[in-house]
Write an enzyme that holds these catalytic residues in place. Structure first.
Site, PDB file in Angstrom:
ATOM      1  N   LYS A  88       0.881  -1.177   0.000  1.00 18.60           N
ATOM      2  CA  LYS A  88       0.000   0.000   0.000  1.00 18.60           C
ATOM      3  C   LYS A  88       0.906   1.210   0.000  1.00 18.60           C
ATOM      4  CE  LYS A  88      -2.405   1.663   3.642  1.00 18.60           C
ATOM      5  NZ  LYS A  88      -3.525   1.877   4.584  1.00 18.60           N
ATOM      6  N   ARG A  91     -10.262  -1.919   7.239  1.00 18.43           N
ATOM      7  CA  ARG A  91      -9.321  -2.917   7.767  1.00 18.43           C
ATOM      8  C   ARG A  91      -8.846  -2.525   9.173  1.00 18.43           C
ATOM      9  NH1 ARG A  91      -4.542  -0.085   9.068  1.00 18.43           N
ATOM     10  NH2 ARG A  91      -2.906  -0.357   7.515  1.00 18.43           N
ATOM     11  N   HIS A 124     -12.706  10.595  11.948  1.00 21.12           N
ATOM     12  CA  HIS A 124     -13.099   9.784  10.796  1.00 21.12           C
ATOM     13  C   HIS A 124     -13.057   8.289  11.120  1.00 21.12           C
ATOM     14  CE1 HIS A 124     -13.446   8.752   6.566  1.00 21.12           C
ATOM     15  NE2 HIS A 124     -12.385   7.981   6.675  1.00 21.12           N
ATOM     16  N   SER A 132      -5.257  11.150  17.228  1.00 22.45           N
ATOM     17  CA  SER A 132      -3.920  11.453  16.710  1.00 22.45           C
ATOM     18  C   SER A 132      -3.078  12.125  17.794  1.00 22.45           C
ATOM     19  CB  SER A 132      -4.012  12.293  15.440  1.00 22.45           C
ATOM     20  OG  SER A 132      -5.058  13.206  15.519  1.00 22.45           O
ATOM     21  N   MET A 190      -5.701   2.092  19.004  1.00 22.57           N
ATOM     22  CA  MET A 190      -5.635   2.045  17.536  1.00 22.57           C
ATOM     23  C   MET A 190      -5.023   3.298  16.907  1.00 22.57           C
ATOM     24  SD  MET A 190      -6.872  -0.924  17.127  1.00 22.57           S
ATOM     25  CE  MET A 190      -6.811  -0.930  15.352  1.00 22.57           C
ATOM     26  N   GLY A 191      -4.866   4.358  17.677  1.00 18.56           N
ATOM     27  CA  GLY A 191      -4.418   5.618  17.071  1.00 18.56           C
ATOM     28  C   GLY A 191      -2.920   5.713  16.865  1.00 18.56           C
ATOM     29  N   THR A 192      -2.151   5.015  17.709  1.00 19.19           N
ATOM     30  CA  THR A 192      -0.695   5.167  17.662  1.00 19.19           C
ATOM     31  C   THR A 192      -0.095   4.277  16.581  1.00 19.19           C
ATOM     32  OG1 THR A 192      -0.677   5.747  19.994  1.00 19.19           O
ATOM     33  CG2 THR A 192       1.409   5.009  19.048  1.00 19.19           C
ATOM     34  N   ASP A 193       0.283   4.917  15.477  1.00 22.51           N
ATOM     35  CA  ASP A 193       0.840   4.176  14.346  1.00 22.51           C
ATOM     36  C   ASP A 193       2.122   4.823  13.828  1.00 22.51           C
ATOM     37  OD1 ASP A 193      -0.278   6.457  13.351  1.00 22.51           O
ATOM     38  OD2 ASP A 193      -1.448   5.519  11.775  1.00 22.51           O
ATOM     39  N   GLY A 249      -2.923  -1.954  18.137  1.00 27.09           N
ATOM     40  CA  GLY A 249      -3.170  -2.096  16.693  1.00 27.09           C
ATOM     41  C   GLY A 249      -2.374  -1.069  15.909  1.00 27.09           C
TER      42      GLY A 249
HETATM   43  P1  NAD Z   1      -9.199  12.528  12.456  1.00 31.13           P
HETATM   44  O1  NAD Z   1      -8.376  13.719  12.144  1.00 31.13           O
HETATM   45  O2  NAD Z   1     -10.490  12.322  11.732  1.00 31.13           O
HETATM   46  O3  NAD Z   1      -9.514  12.513  14.031  1.00 31.13           O
HETATM   47  C1  NAD Z   1      -8.504  12.755  14.974  1.00 31.13           C
HETATM   48  C2  NAD Z   1      -9.010  12.433  16.355  1.00 31.13           C
HETATM   49  O4  NAD Z   1      -7.945  12.676  17.293  1.00 31.13           O
HETATM   50  C3  NAD Z   1     -10.160  13.323  16.801  1.00 31.13           C
HETATM   51  O5  NAD Z   1     -10.958  12.582  17.703  1.00 31.13           O
HETATM   52  C4  NAD Z   1      -9.453  14.463  17.516  1.00 31.13           C
HETATM   53  O6  NAD Z   1     -10.288  15.137  18.439  1.00 31.13           O
HETATM   54  C5  NAD Z   1      -8.346  13.676  18.221  1.00 31.13           C
HETATM   55  N1  NAD Z   1      -7.187  14.472  18.571  1.00 31.13           N
HETATM   56  C6  NAD Z   1      -6.475  15.287  17.748  1.00 31.13           C
HETATM   57  N2  NAD Z   1      -5.417  15.794  18.422  1.00 31.13           N
HETATM   58  C7  NAD Z   1      -5.470  15.283  19.686  1.00 31.13           C
HETATM   59  C8  NAD Z   1      -4.671  15.431  20.838  1.00 31.13           C
HETATM   60  N3  NAD Z   1      -3.598  16.202  20.832  1.00 31.13           N
HETATM   61  N4  NAD Z   1      -5.017  14.740  21.953  1.00 31.13           N
HETATM   62  C9  NAD Z   1      -6.125  13.940  21.960  1.00 31.13           C
HETATM   63  N5  NAD Z   1      -6.920  13.775  20.890  1.00 31.13           N
HETATM   64  C10 NAD Z   1      -6.585  14.441  19.771  1.00 31.13           C
HETATM   65  O7  NAD Z   1      -8.226  11.281  12.259  1.00 31.13           O
HETATM   66  P2  NAD Z   1      -8.597   9.776  11.984  1.00 31.13           P
HETATM   67  O8  NAD Z   1      -8.577   9.528  10.511  1.00 31.13           O
HETATM   68  O9  NAD Z   1      -9.814   9.401  12.754  1.00 31.13           O
HETATM   69  O10 NAD Z   1      -7.318   9.019  12.572  1.00 31.13           O
HETATM   70  C11 NAD Z   1      -7.127   8.933  13.973  1.00 31.13           C
HETATM   71  C12 NAD Z   1      -5.785   8.266  14.262  1.00 31.13           C
HETATM   72  O11 NAD Z   1      -5.798   6.921  13.814  1.00 31.13           O
HETATM   73  C13 NAD Z   1      -4.594   8.916  13.561  1.00 31.13           C
HETATM   74  O12 NAD Z   1      -3.538   8.997  14.501  1.00 31.13           O
HETATM   75  C14 NAD Z   1      -4.252   7.939  12.466  1.00 31.13           C
HETATM   76  O13 NAD Z   1      -2.891   7.992  12.083  1.00 31.13           O
HETATM   77  C15 NAD Z   1      -4.578   6.638  13.161  1.00 31.13           C
HETATM   78  N6  NAD Z   1      -4.792   5.494  12.281  1.00 31.13           N
HETATM   79  C16 NAD Z   1      -4.321   4.293  12.702  1.00 31.13           C
HETATM   80  C17 NAD Z   1      -4.473   3.173  11.910  1.00 31.13           C
HETATM   81  C18 NAD Z   1      -3.995   1.836  12.387  1.00 31.13           C
HETATM   82  O14 NAD Z   1      -3.993   0.879  11.607  1.00 31.13           O
HETATM   83  N7  NAD Z   1      -3.627   1.682  13.636  1.00 31.13           N
HETATM   84  C19 NAD Z   1      -5.111   3.280  10.664  1.00 31.13           C
HETATM   85  C20 NAD Z   1      -5.607   4.515  10.270  1.00 31.13           C
HETATM   86  C21 NAD Z   1      -5.448   5.627  11.095  1.00 31.13           C
END
Ligand code: NAD
Length: 321
Positions: free
Chosen positions: A67, A111, A138, A199, A219-222, A292
């Site tokens: 990807k 996924r 999102h 994020s 799931m957010g920490t990537d 994740g």
């Molecule tokens: P998004 O921009 O739509 O949403 C971001 C979210 O993080 C919101 O809820 C926002 O309020 C919050 N946020 C932003 N800054 C913050 C901070 N300093 N402290 C606490 N919360 C904060 O983004 P998204 O598309 O929903 O992606 C969210 C996270 O998931 C990103 O970090 C992205 O890289 C990660 N992600 C991980 C995977 C995986 O496989 N693990 C896959 C896709 C995305």
């Protein structure tokens, strides 16, 4: 070569198909039948973009590819397209010939949601009734929608740094016929399952804001530097991940490992639980934590599934390449 454009994905791919593909490839990874290549991620010095590749080879499913994509922060404002852009390319493992090109944007969300759902299926208590969400962007919508299918949840609670975004969670809960409550982080002790998908670059949730018996999917920490939970939580939990090498470098465990609170050998692959090689949760009092990180093989697995569906429905575009 077959092309499956982004516009076709929503009609082709289901949450069930994404779940099955991700569960299967996690199991293949733990069995040693599939492996991920090292991740490349670069700030390219143009449009503030982060661009990279995640790839791998699944010998069991005969899926080879990558990807390519990343994050272009100015896309929405300048071009009216979403900031996350990605494309999956699959190759024939017998010849190296390009086999398919597939839109990867919606597939990424599906996924990623499938990964936390697989962790809930295999690690959460069967009597889990309250799900707590940290993050409301999102991905959070996809995460919640998929997670609600894994247990008989009765309530959704949520916290977000930007409270105005919590309506995203409320909408999904309402669609599923469940009540939603906006809460403080201390209230997360009421949750049986927690998903964090933000994020953030700092710990949001402290170790004592998680009750015994909870399953948490981080799931957010990537990426290196990102963080969602207090590293001490990992010392209280049984820690699982998609890929240990990613967990300790770009995942949530990077911080606990960096502070020598846990070691690499304390972290198990979720696929081993799926295969029955690891017992997973051993008591209702355990805290289980799924780190994740997002692996290339997840992308390839859902892309391969969508190509099959596109061929079946006659919507794959065939080009002489
Ligand atoms: P998004 O921009 O739509 O949403 C971001 C979210 O993080 C919101 O809820 C926002 O309020 C919050 N946020 C932003 N800054 C913050 C901070 N300093 N402290 C606490 N919360 C904060 O983004 P998204 O598309 O929903 O992606 C969210 C996270 O998931 C990103 O970090 C992205 O890289 C990660 N992600 C991980 C995977 C995986 O496989 N693990 C896959 C896709 C995305």
């Amino acid at each position: 070569m077959l092309i499956v454009p982004e516009r076709e994905i929503a009609d082709l791919m289901t949450r069930e198909a994404a779940f099955a593909a991700v569960e299967k490839v996690f199991a293949a990874m733990a069995a040693g039948d599939a492996y991920n290549f090292p991740v490349v991620r670069e700030a390219i010095g143009h449009e503030d973009a982060l661009y990279g590749f995640k790839g791998g080879f699944d010998r069991a499913g005969l899926t080879l590819g990558l990807k390519a994509g990343g994050y272009w922060p100015n896309n929405i404002a300048k071009h009216g397209i979403i900031n996350h852009q990605s494309t999956v390319i699959l190759f024939d493992p017998d010849t190296g010939k390009a086999k398919a090109m597939v839109g990867g944007n919606l597939l990424t969300a599906l996924r990623t949601a499938a990964a936390s759902s697989v962790s809930i299926r295999h690690l959460a208590r069967s009597d889990a009734r309250v799900i707590g969400m940290i993050g409301a962007g999102h991905q959070a919508r996809f995460q919640l929608r998929a997670a609600l299918e894994q247990r008989d949840f009765e309530k959704v609670i949520g916290w977000n740094l930007h409270p105005e975004m919590l309506s995203n969670l409320e909408e999904v809960a309402t669609e599923a016929g469940l009540p939603f409550e906006a809460v403080q982080l201390d209230d997360m002790t009421r949750a049986d399952v927690i998903i964090s998908i933000t994020s953030s670059f700092d710990a949001i949730l402290s170790a004592d804001q998680v009750a015994a018996g909870t399953h948490i999917a981080c799931m957010g920490t990537d990426t290196k530097g990102k963080q969602e939970v207090d590293p001490r939580l990992l010392t209280r939990a049984q820690v699982f991940t998609d890929e240990v090498a990613q967990s300790v470098t770009i995942g949530e465990a990077q911080h606990a490992v960096g502070q020598s609170l846990v070691s690499e050998s304390d972290i198990a692959q979720l696929g081993a639980v799926i295969n029955g090689a690891h017992p997973g949760r051993t008591s209702d009092a355990d805290i289980t934590l799924f780190d994740g990180t997002g692996v290339g093989l997840q992308d390839l697995a859902v892309a391969a599934a969508v190509v099959d569906l596109a061929v079946e429905r006659g919507v794959a575009i065939e080009v002489d390449f």
